[in-house]
Each structure stands twice: as structure tokens, then as C-alpha cells.
Design a protein around this motif. Structure first.
Motif, PDB file in Angstrom:
ATOM      1  N   ILE A 129     131.979 -74.508 -24.152  1.00  0.00           N
ATOM      2  CA  ILE A 129     132.495 -73.598 -25.174  1.00  0.00           C
ATOM      3  C   ILE A 129     133.947 -73.956 -25.438  1.00  0.00           C
ATOM      4  CG2 ILE A 129     133.011 -71.196 -25.741  1.00  0.00           C
ATOM      5  CD1 ILE A 129     130.717 -70.377 -23.908  1.00  0.00           C
ATOM      6  N   GLU A 130     134.315 -74.033 -26.719  1.00  0.00           N
ATOM      7  CA  GLU A 130     135.685 -74.403 -27.077  1.00  0.00           C
ATOM      8  C   GLU A 130     136.678 -73.404 -26.483  1.00  0.00           C
ATOM      9  OE1 GLU A 130     133.189 -73.958 -29.204  1.00  0.00           O
ATOM     10  OE2 GLU A 130     133.182 -75.467 -30.795  1.00  0.00           O
ATOM     11  N   TYR A 131     137.814 -73.928 -26.042  1.00  0.00           N
ATOM     12  CA  TYR A 131     138.820 -73.112 -25.379  1.00  0.00           C
ATOM     13  C   TYR A 131     139.364 -72.012 -26.277  1.00  0.00           C
ATOM     14  CZ  TYR A 131     143.023 -72.081 -22.584  1.00  0.00           C
ATOM     15  OH  TYR A 131     144.015 -71.463 -21.847  1.00  0.00           O
ATOM     16  N   TYR A 132     139.379 -72.237 -27.582  1.00  0.00           N
ATOM     17  CA  TYR A 132     139.918 -71.212 -28.470  1.00  0.00           C
ATOM     18  C   TYR A 132     139.115 -69.925 -28.393  1.00  0.00           C
ATOM     19  CZ  TYR A 132     136.354 -71.625 -32.176  1.00  0.00           C
ATOM     20  OH  TYR A 132     135.188 -71.593 -32.899  1.00  0.00           O
ATOM     21  N   ASN A 238     140.037 -78.637 -29.251  1.00  0.00           N
ATOM     22  CA  ASN A 238     139.681 -79.953 -28.723  1.00  0.00           C
ATOM     23  C   ASN A 238     139.445 -79.942 -27.217  1.00  0.00           C
ATOM     24  OD1 ASN A 238     139.688 -81.290 -31.150  1.00  0.00           O
ATOM     25  ND2 ASN A 238     141.795 -82.020 -30.976  1.00  0.00           N
ATOM     26  N   ILE A 239     139.198 -78.759 -26.669  1.00  0.00           N
ATOM     27  CA  ILE A 239     138.941 -78.604 -25.236  1.00  0.00           C
ATOM     28  C   ILE A 239     137.669 -77.793 -25.072  1.00  0.00           C
ATOM     29  CG2 ILE A 239     139.832 -77.733 -23.043  1.00  0.00           C
ATOM     30  CD1 ILE A 239     142.675 -77.895 -24.398  1.00  0.00           C
ATOM     31  N   MET A 240     136.709 -78.339 -24.334  1.00  0.00           N
ATOM     32  CA  MET A 240     135.420 -77.661 -24.103  1.00  0.00           C
ATOM     33  C   MET A 240     135.314 -77.292 -22.623  1.00  0.00           C
ATOM     34  SD  MET A 240     133.428 -77.715 -26.973  1.00  0.00           S
ATOM     35  CE  MET A 240     131.720 -77.923 -26.503  1.00  0.00           C
ATOM     36  N   PHE A 241     135.285 -75.993 -22.333  1.00  0.00           N
ATOM     37  CA  PHE A 241     135.131 -75.522 -20.957  1.00  0.00           C
ATOM     38  C   PHE A 241     133.668 -75.208 -20.651  1.00  0.00           C
ATOM     39  CE2 PHE A 241     139.733 -74.751 -20.681  1.00  0.00           C
ATOM     40  CZ  PHE A 241     139.967 -75.146 -19.373  1.00  0.00           C
ATOM     41  N   ARG A 242     133.304 -75.486 -19.396  1.00  0.00           N
ATOM     42  CA  ARG A 242     132.004 -75.052 -18.875  1.00  0.00           C
ATOM     43  C   ARG A 242     132.284 -74.003 -17.801  1.00  0.00           C
ATOM     44  NH1 ARG A 242     131.761 -80.205 -20.552  1.00  0.00           N
ATOM     45  NH2 ARG A 242     132.811 -80.975 -18.673  1.00  0.00           N
ATOM     46  N   TYR A 247     136.006 -78.997 -17.618  1.00  0.00           N
ATOM     47  CA  TYR A 247     136.186 -79.115 -19.071  1.00  0.00           C
ATOM     48  C   TYR A 247     136.137 -80.574 -19.505  1.00  0.00           C
ATOM     49  CZ  TYR A 247     140.978 -80.501 -17.981  1.00  0.00           C
ATOM     50  OH  TYR A 247     142.078 -81.152 -17.478  1.00  0.00           O
ATOM     51  N   THR A 248     135.985 -80.767 -20.810  1.00  0.00           N
ATOM     52  CA  THR A 248     136.001 -82.094 -21.434  1.00  0.00           C
ATOM     53  C   THR A 248     136.913 -82.033 -22.653  1.00  0.00           C
ATOM     54  OG1 THR A 248     133.751 -82.647 -20.713  1.00  0.00           O
ATOM     55  CG2 THR A 248     134.608 -83.859 -22.622  1.00  0.00           C
ATOM     56  N   LEU A 249     137.666 -83.087 -22.883  1.00  0.00           N
ATOM     57  CA  LEU A 249     138.555 -83.169 -24.036  1.00  0.00           C
ATOM     58  C   LEU A 249     137.862 -83.864 -25.202  1.00  0.00           C
ATOM     59  CD1 LEU A 249     141.827 -84.319 -22.232  1.00  0.00           C
ATOM     60  CD2 LEU A 249     141.094 -81.984 -22.741  1.00  0.00           C
ATOM     61  N   LEU A 250     138.222 -83.481 -26.411  1.00  0.00           N
ATOM     62  CA  LEU A 250     137.675 -84.063 -27.624  1.00  0.00           C
ATOM     63  C   LEU A 250     138.795 -84.650 -28.479  1.00  0.00           C
ATOM     64  CD1 LEU A 250     135.381 -81.060 -28.699  1.00  0.00           C
ATOM     65  CD2 LEU A 250     134.765 -82.955 -27.180  1.00  0.00           C
ATOM     66  N   ASP A 251     138.426 -85.559 -29.367  1.00  0.00           N
ATOM     67  CA  ASP A 251     139.231 -85.990 -30.527  1.00  0.00           C
ATOM     68  C   ASP A 251     140.669 -86.395 -30.213  1.00  0.00           C
ATOM     69  OD1 ASP A 251     137.011 -85.631 -32.036  1.00  0.00           O
ATOM     70  OD2 ASP A 251     137.634 -83.715 -32.890  1.00  0.00           O
ATOM     71  N   ARG A 252     140.806 -87.307 -29.275  1.00  0.00           N
ATOM     72  CA  ARG A 252     142.121 -87.904 -29.037  1.00  0.00           C
ATOM     73  C   ARG A 252     142.637 -88.504 -30.344  1.00  0.00           C
ATOM     74  NH1 ARG A 252     143.233 -92.600 -24.497  1.00  0.00           N
ATOM     75  NH2 ARG A 252     145.455 -92.132 -24.189  1.00  0.00           N
ATOM     76  N   SER A 253     143.950 -88.393 -30.604  1.00  0.00           N
ATOM     77  CA  SER A 253     144.461 -88.758 -31.928  1.00  0.00           C
ATOM     78  C   SER A 253     145.777 -89.529 -31.867  1.00  0.00           C
ATOM     79  CB  SER A 253     144.679 -87.494 -32.770  1.00  0.00           C
ATOM     80  OG  SER A 253     143.475 -86.784 -32.948  1.00  0.00           O
ATOM     81  N   ARG A 254     145.993 -90.314 -32.907  1.00  0.00           N
ATOM     82  CA  ARG A 254     147.274 -90.941 -33.240  1.00  0.00           C
ATOM     83  C   ARG A 254     147.815 -91.912 -32.196  1.00  0.00           C
ATOM     84  NH1 ARG A 254     147.412 -86.121 -35.867  1.00  0.00           N
ATOM     85  NH2 ARG A 254     147.958 -84.975 -33.998  1.00  0.00           N
ATOM     86  N   GLY A 255     146.965 -92.536 -31.414  1.00  0.00           N
ATOM     87  CA  GLY A 255     147.447 -93.591 -30.530  1.00  0.00           C
ATOM     88  C   GLY A 255     147.343 -93.243 -29.063  1.00  0.00           C
ATOM     89  N   GLU A 256     147.245 -94.281 -28.263  1.00  0.00           N
ATOM     90  CA  GLU A 256     147.048 -94.112 -26.828  1.00  0.00           C
ATOM     91  C   GLU A 256     148.308 -93.661 -26.118  1.00  0.00           C
ATOM     92  OE1 GLU A 256     145.244 -96.744 -23.069  1.00  0.00           O
ATOM     93  OE2 GLU A 256     145.492 -97.650 -25.061  1.00  0.00           O
ATOM     94  N   TYR A 257     149.465 -94.052 -26.648  1.00  0.00           N
ATOM     95  CA  TYR A 257     150.734 -93.750 -25.990  1.00  0.00           C
ATOM     96  C   TYR A 257     151.636 -92.935 -26.915  1.00  0.00           C
ATOM     97  CZ  TYR A 257     149.233 -97.423 -22.796  1.00  0.00           C
ATOM     98  OH  TYR A 257     148.516 -98.173 -21.904  1.00  0.00           O
TER      99      TYR A 257
END
Length: 363
Positions: A129-132, A238-242, A247-257
Motif C-alpha cells: 500500500i502506498e505510503y501516502y 513512490n513508497i509501498m509498505f507491506r 517496503y519497496t521504492l518506486l520510480d527512481r528519477s533524474r539520475g543515479e547520483y
């Protein structure tokens, strides 16, 4: 040499749907008889002579050299340029024609992407379930417990861990800070998305804000030692808690660093945002979440320097939640306080995370 000719022949067979016999592959500008293929696929253009259906033909295969700066740092940057060239070369009169656009695999094979219209990504399905929804429950039902604080701490711990992984690349640091201020997805792009007749923050104020953000760009530029692994869009959607703190993270954005403050400001601003809508200030359960998240991060990481440069990152995130496009239903009071926060934070040389409410007052 024979192996490379075979790979190019396979590619041309797939491209034309007919047998193609490669006669030779030579680097452009080479001396007569030179067939050296070192660096094939890494920026040097190559002439390919081949026969297809009895007709001798020639084509030039070119890729972009991997280099630092000028917006070409990532594989995806170079791919975007090649895709654009394939889509536009043939519509300009007298321009050389593009036959295809493709990519090299890690095994050295050539694959076509010439008929691509839009790209997609295929991912694993994630349960949870999304953290929001946790934050909605706290705001609407007032149900709040130890698990909520544990989750805020777990999310803070995760950032402490990933931000420990540093990267020494000044050019990439400069790019990330430049993008924070000038990218279409970040501060200036968000400013451009606001309506011209926006009553809460007029053109003059946006202009002053942008100038302040440019000042911050030059303040941040020498801080390239801070370049770290980041998520880039660390917000509650972008955070899914069980169960518990799994939890699992979603949709990393705009670069690795990037700058760790990007992630820290992203989630902590949402605690403030929810509290503003419920209480008109940082208060109650959301203050507990904010304090737990921030204090744990600062104590565990030891990164109190962040408080001297988190300001433009908070501006970026506040411009998102204050936007009439993303959040059209905000009350005038909440929207006004968000812009007060923006004005006060960008003017602060050090962010006082223990007294956030002072930034909500009109300057």
C-alpha cells in the motif's frame, strides 16, 4: 574482423528483411586499406559497403563518443539524441537521410529501434500500500501509533545508508545542481507551469525567486564532494509498505547520483504539507513524523552541513505541492503559507529544522 562483419550483416538482414552481404567496414578518414575496428560503436563513424538484392550500397554507422559534460553524461542522453536525429533528419530538405536508429548490446550485436514511437518499461509487480495512504489515515481519522514513527525512521535509515555511497565526478555534480535550478522538471520548469494570472505569487516574485536560486547554484557548485547515490523522487506515492516496516521504492528519477538533500527534502516536505492541510502549521502527529525523520537522519549520517544547502531543494518540492496543476483543491491559506515557506527558506543561510513554523509567516 569477421565476427564484426557477421554482426553487421545480421543487423542489416533484420533491418531490410532481405539478405545483405557486407563487403567491408572501414573507419571514415582512414588510410586506404585500413580495416582496424578498435572502438567500433564508441563514437567513430564507419563506412559500411554491402550488397542487398544485387545492388551495391553504402551507409555510415555513427554513434556518440562517451564524454563528460554538455548533457551527454548518461547512456540515456546519447540515446535521446540518436532517436531525435532519426526522427528529424528525413523531414528537412537536402539533409542526409537516416536509414535507422539502433543500439549496441553488451555482446556487441546491433539492434534496430528505428520504428519506435514511444518507449516503455516492464517491471515486477509489487504488493503493498502506498505510503501516502498512511498519511491520509493520520490526517483524516487521527489514528496514529508507534508503527508510524517506526516507518518514518526506517525511511530515514534507508537514506542514511544509500547516501553513504559517494561518487567523485565534479562534472556530474555541476549537472545535477544546474538541473535543480534550470531543468524542465525542476524549479524553472515548475515556475513555467504556473498560470500567468496566478494570484498567490506573481511574475515579479517568481523572477526574484529564480534569481535567488541561481545564487544558490553558485553556492552549491564547490560542494561536489557531496555527490551521492540518491533516489531522486523520494515521496509517499513512490513508497509501498507491506507489513511492519517492509517496503519497496518506486520510480527512481533524474539520475543515479545527486545531492542527499534532494531525498531528505522530498519526504520531509510532505510531512509539513499534510500538517498544513490539517492544522495550518507543523503540529501533532506530523510534527512527530517530521522530527523523527529529520533528527534520525542528521544524527545517523552526521551530515549537518545539509542544513546549509537544503534550501533550494525545499523550494523545488514546495513548488510541486503549491502548484494549482498538481493540487488544485488547496485552500488559499495553505497555498499562501507554502509560498511564505518558499520565500523564507530560500533567504535562510542555515535551515532551522527544529523551528519549521517560523518559515510559514509572511516576510
Amino acid at each position: 574482423m569477421d565476427d564484426q562483419i557477421e554482426k553487421v550483416s545480421d543487423y542489416l538482414n533484420d533491418l531490410f528483411g532481405k539478405p545483405a552481404e557486407v563487403i567491408r567496414i572501414i573507419p571514415l578518414g582512414a588510410e586506404p586499406g585500413e580495416t582496424e575496428l578498435k572502438g567500433f560503436g564508441y563514437g567513430k563513424p564507419y563506412l559500411i559497403d554491402f550488397i542487398c538484392e544485387g545492388e551495391q550500397r553504402s551507409a555510415v554507422l555513427s554513434s556518440m563518443r562517451v564524454q563528460k559534460g554538455f548533457g551527454h553524461d548518461h547512456f540515456s542522453d546519447r540515446a535521446a539524441i540518436m532517436l531525435w536525429q532519426n526522427a528529424t533528419f528525413n523531414v528537412l530538405p537536402r539533409h542526409v537521410r537516416s536509414l535507422d536508429v539502433g543500439y549496441f548490446t553488451k555482446y556487441g550485436r546491433l539492434k534496430s529501434a528505428g520504428d519506435a514511437d514511444e518507449f516503455f518499461i516492464l517491471m515486477d509487480r509489487v504488493s503493498g500500500i502506498e505510503y501516502y495512504r498512511d498519511l491520509d489515515r493520520i490526517a483524516e481519522a487521527g489514528f496514529f501509533g508507534h508503527l508510524d514513527l517506526d516507518r518514518a525512521k526506517a525511511l530515514s535509515d534507508n537514506l542514511v545508508y544509500i547516501h553513504q555511497q559517494k561518487h567523485d565526478d565534479r562534472t556530474l555534480w555541476d549537472r545535477r545542481i544546474r538541473e535543480l535550478v534550470g531543468s524542465g522538471e525542476c524549479i524553472m520548469g515548475l515556475v513555467d507551469s504556473y498560470p500567468e494570472d496566478f494570484e498567490f505569487y506573481g511574475r515579479d516574485r517568481f523572477e526574484r525567486l529564480e534569481k535567488e536560486c541561481v545564487r544558490w547554484r553558485w553556492k552549491l557548485k564547490p560542494k561536489y564532494h557531496r555527490l551521492s547515490v540518491v533516489h531522486g523522487d523520494y515521496h509517499p506515492w513512490n513508497i509501498m509498505f507491506r507489513n511492519g516496516i517492509d517496503y519497496t521504492l518506486l520510480d527512481r528519477s533524474r539520475g543515479e547520483y545527486g545531492e542527499p538533500a534532494d531525498d531528505v527534502s522530498c519526504l520531509s516536505l510532505n510531512y509539513l504539507f499534510y500538517s498544513l492541510r490539517k492544522y495550518g502549521r507543523l503540529k501533532g502527529e506530523f510534527k512527530q513524523l517530521y522530527d523523527t525523520f529529520m533528527e534520525n537522519y542528521l544524527l545517523q549520517s552526521g551530515d549537518f552541513e545539509m542544513l546549509t544547502l537544503i534550501q533550494p531543494f525545499y523550494v523545488f518540492r514546495a513548488l510541486v505541492v503549491a502548484s494549482p496543476i498538481w493540487y488544485p483543491g488547496l485552500t488559499p491559506e495553505v497555498r499562501t503559507k507554502l509560498f511564505n515557506f518558499i520565500d523564507n527558506v530560500i533567504a535562510a543561510e542555515e535551515f532551522d529544522y527544529k523551528n519549521v513554523n517560523q518559515y510559514l509567516q509572511e516576510r
